[in-house]
Design a protein around this motif. Structure first.
Motif, PDB file in Angstrom:
ATOM      1  N   GLY A 176      45.980 -18.346 -13.180  1.00 31.79           N
ATOM      2  CA  GLY A 176      46.829 -19.323 -13.859  1.00 31.79           C
ATOM      3  C   GLY A 176      46.370 -19.612 -15.277  1.00 31.79           C
ATOM      4  N   THR A 177      45.065 -19.649 -15.482  1.00 33.97           N
ATOM      5  CA  THR A 177      44.529 -19.886 -16.822  1.00 33.97           C
ATOM      6  C   THR A 177      44.840 -18.719 -17.754  1.00 33.97           C
ATOM      7  N   LEU A 182      48.401 -16.500 -22.289  1.00 36.01           N
ATOM      8  CA  LEU A 182      49.430 -15.587 -22.786  1.00 36.01           C
ATOM      9  C   LEU A 182      50.702 -16.345 -23.162  1.00 36.01           C
ATOM     10  N   ASP A 183      51.064 -17.344 -22.369  1.00 37.32           N
ATOM     11  CA  ASP A 183      52.260 -18.127 -22.692  1.00 37.32           C
ATOM     12  C   ASP A 183      52.089 -18.904 -23.994  1.00 37.32           C
ATOM     13  N   VAL A 184      50.918 -19.477 -24.208  1.00 36.26           N
ATOM     14  CA  VAL A 184      50.668 -20.229 -25.438  1.00 36.26           C
ATOM     15  C   VAL A 184      50.720 -19.306 -26.648  1.00 36.26           C
ATOM     16  N   SER A 318      52.946 -10.041 -17.647  1.00 38.37           N
ATOM     17  CA  SER A 318      52.921 -11.067 -18.694  1.00 38.37           C
ATOM     18  C   SER A 318      52.283 -10.547 -19.974  1.00 38.37           C
ATOM     19  N   PHE A 319      51.311  -9.660 -19.840  1.00 38.31           N
ATOM     20  CA  PHE A 319      50.638  -9.099 -21.010  1.00 38.31           C
ATOM     21  C   PHE A 319      51.610  -8.267 -21.843  1.00 38.31           C
ATOM     22  N   LEU A 320      52.407  -7.426 -21.201  1.00 42.57           N
ATOM     23  CA  LEU A 320      53.379  -6.608 -21.926  1.00 42.57           C
ATOM     24  C   LEU A 320      54.472  -7.465 -22.557  1.00 42.57           C
ATOM     25  N   VAL A 321      54.913  -8.491 -21.851  1.00 38.65           N
ATOM     26  CA  VAL A 321      55.937  -9.378 -22.418  1.00 38.65           C
ATOM     27  C   VAL A 321      55.387 -10.121 -23.632  1.00 38.65           C
ATOM     28  N   VAL A 360      59.942  -3.960 -15.110  1.00 40.59           N
ATOM     29  CA  VAL A 360      60.833  -4.781 -15.939  1.00 40.59           C
ATOM     30  C   VAL A 360      60.185  -5.083 -17.282  1.00 40.59           C
ATOM     31  N   SER A 361      58.917  -5.444 -17.273  1.00 39.83           N
ATOM     32  CA  SER A 361      58.221  -5.731 -18.529  1.00 39.83           C
ATOM     33  C   SER A 361      58.107  -4.487 -19.398  1.00 39.83           C
ATOM     34  N   VAL A 362      57.992  -3.315 -18.774  1.00 34.81           N
ATOM     35  CA  VAL A 362      57.956  -2.067 -19.541  1.00 34.81           C
ATOM     36  C   VAL A 362      59.281  -1.856 -20.261  1.00 34.81           C
ATOM     37  N   LEU A 363      60.373  -2.094 -19.575  1.00 33.83           N
ATOM     38  CA  LEU A 363      61.684  -1.942 -20.206  1.00 33.83           C
ATOM     39  C   LEU A 363      61.903  -2.982 -21.299  1.00 33.83           C
TER      40      LEU A 363
END
Length: 463
Positions: A176-177, A182-184, A318-321, A360-363
């Motif tokens: 979660g951390t 990544l979100d921030v 999440s990293f790719l996004v 999905v994140s790859v696309l």
């Protein structure tokens, strides 16, 4: 022997009586004159009061807003170091909840004031907020925590980002951390590039335009925009009669607006003032965000505790996004095409992932990078020497992928690429391209499998 002083005493007493009477008369005269002056002054004041007019704008009301800070058990912190001290309050303290809440509430306003010690305290404070847990069931805890991290990242992007990257690829960190980091980073890039402000201005302009179109009557055909009959210019406004109110509004239009000018509305200047240009502050520092993340991934890709199992797949998605968000936020800044090419190559390595979320994140990464790729790089990927080319991958994904989101994304990417390369031919014929002496030369035409998909699939778009 006796002496007689009666005459002298009588004379002196007479003189004293005369002097006292004169003195009293002078006092009375002065008192009367002073009273007269006072009466004249009172009369003048009364006349001034009668002539003066009080305006409501001159009456400044007292500020009755009270935040009741003096009644709180924990005073509101005014410095960032105080906020750090509040956040480090032990849970056994009776005022721990109040101190934590006061710190999270005060951090955004303090950071916006740009204190002199912001660069020194921001990384440390960001780490304190990142690892803070809601152990007291605080109201809007996640929202306050997110706002604090976002504003610290926006005002000190480089320093806070470095601390977050070292924490992202560290050991013994919860999933979660890592996801929060990544979100921030993604939200901060969008805020720095100005897309949030542009989106807000666009929504405000659309709302104003809707209200203007709703309130302003439309005129077409042979109707007269302005009625020159002056007898109707003073119609009474009826509270429940909208037609009369609209008629009077039209009749009271200024003389300069009687001429109908085609091509723009009357509120052209007002709408032009509402348009705003925002400087992309993230473009120059985009490589300082993108490549440290890429470097951290390359160094830790063999770490099973980070990238292994289902948690590793979620983190990889999440990293790719996040990398796609960074490339998108960089915009048209010089060097974005390099970021897009590196993002494409990284995403290509995970195109056959078993987890649908990763595919999905790859696309998403493909869809983002294609918009910034140079034409030569894009043509090389579209018609490569190897058998597993990008068009073949899109066709296979759009038709046979088990996940619906992957099929829709592949179809949308196919349509976008087809539209962007439509100038190569009416039937989307692409020529086999080879590099000779650093220049592209055309050879025999070949149809790419990218454009052999069903038309019904091409009409679908992601929302």
């Amino acid at each position: 022997m006796m002496y007689n002083y009666s005459d002298d005493n009588e004379d002196e007493s007479c003189e004293d009586d005369v002097s006292s009477s004169a003195t009293n008369s002078n006092i009375d005269d002065s008192y009367v004159s002073s009273n007269d002056d006072d009466e004249e002054e009172d009369d003048s004041d009364d006349s001034d009061d009668d002539n003066s007019q009080w305006d409501e704008e001159d009456l400044i009301p007292y500020n009755l807003n009270d935040n009741e800070d003096d009644l709180r058990v924990t005073p509101t912190p005014r410095y960032l170091r105080e906020c750090i001290s509040y956040l480090r309050t032990s849970e056994d303290d009776k005022t721990a909840m109040e101190r934590h809440e006061a710190a999270l509430t005060s951090i955004p306003s303090i950071v916006q004031s740009n204190p002199i010690d912001l660069s020194d305290v921001a990384p440390m404070l960001a780490m304190e907020v990142l690892h803070k847990e809601d152990k007291f069931n605080m109201n809007d805890f996640m929202k306050k925590r997110r706002e604090c991290m976002d504003i610290l990242m926006v005002h000190e992007p480089i320093l806070v980002f470095r601390r977050f990257v070292s924490e992202l690829f560290g050991d013994n960190i919860a999933l979660g951390t890592r996801m929060d980091i990544l979100d921030v980073i993604g939200r901060a890039s969008e805020e720095l590039c100005g897309v949030n402000l542009l989106r807000k201005n666009r929504e405000d302009n659309d709302l104003v335009r809707q209200l203007q179109d709703k309130n302003e009557p439309k005129v077409s055909g042979k109707r007269r925009l302005v009625n020159n009959n002056s007898s109707n210019n003073h119609l009474p406004i009826q509270a429940n009669d909208a037609d009369i109110y609209t008629t009077r509004a039209l009749n009271l239009i200024d003389e300069t607006q009687k001429t109908r000018r085609w091509g723009h509305g009357r509120n052209r200047s007002a709408r032009a003032q509402q348009q705003r240009t925002v400087t992309n502050r993230f473009g120059p520092i985009a490589p300082l965000f993108f490549y440290p993340l890429l470097e951290g991934f390359m160094k830790s890709k063999d770490n099973v505790s980070i990238w292994g199992g289902a948690n590793g797949s979620r983190l990889m998605s999440s990293f790719l996004v996040t990398l796609s968000t960074l490339a998108q936020s960089a915009g048209n800044h010089p060097g974005t095409n390099v970021l897009a090419a590196d993002l494409f190559d990284l995403a290509w390595s995970f195109r056959d992932a078993e987890i649908a979320e990763v595919r999905v994140s790859v696309l998403v990464a493909f869809a983002t990078s294609i918009a910034f790729l140079p034409l030569d790089f894009l043509l090389q990927k579209l018609y490569g020497a190897d058998g597993d080319s990008f068009p073949g991958y899109l066709k296979k994904t759009a038709i046979g992928d088990s996940d619906r989101n992957c099929r829709e994304l592949a179809t949308a990417i196919t349509k976008n690429v087809s539209t962007s390369l439509g100038g190569l031919g009416s039937d989307f014929v692409c020529r086999d391209q080879i590099i000779t002496g650093g220049k592209w030369e055309s050879h025999h035409p070949k149809r790419i499998d990218l454009y052999l998909l069903d038309d019904t699939m091409l009409d679908k778009n992601l929302r």
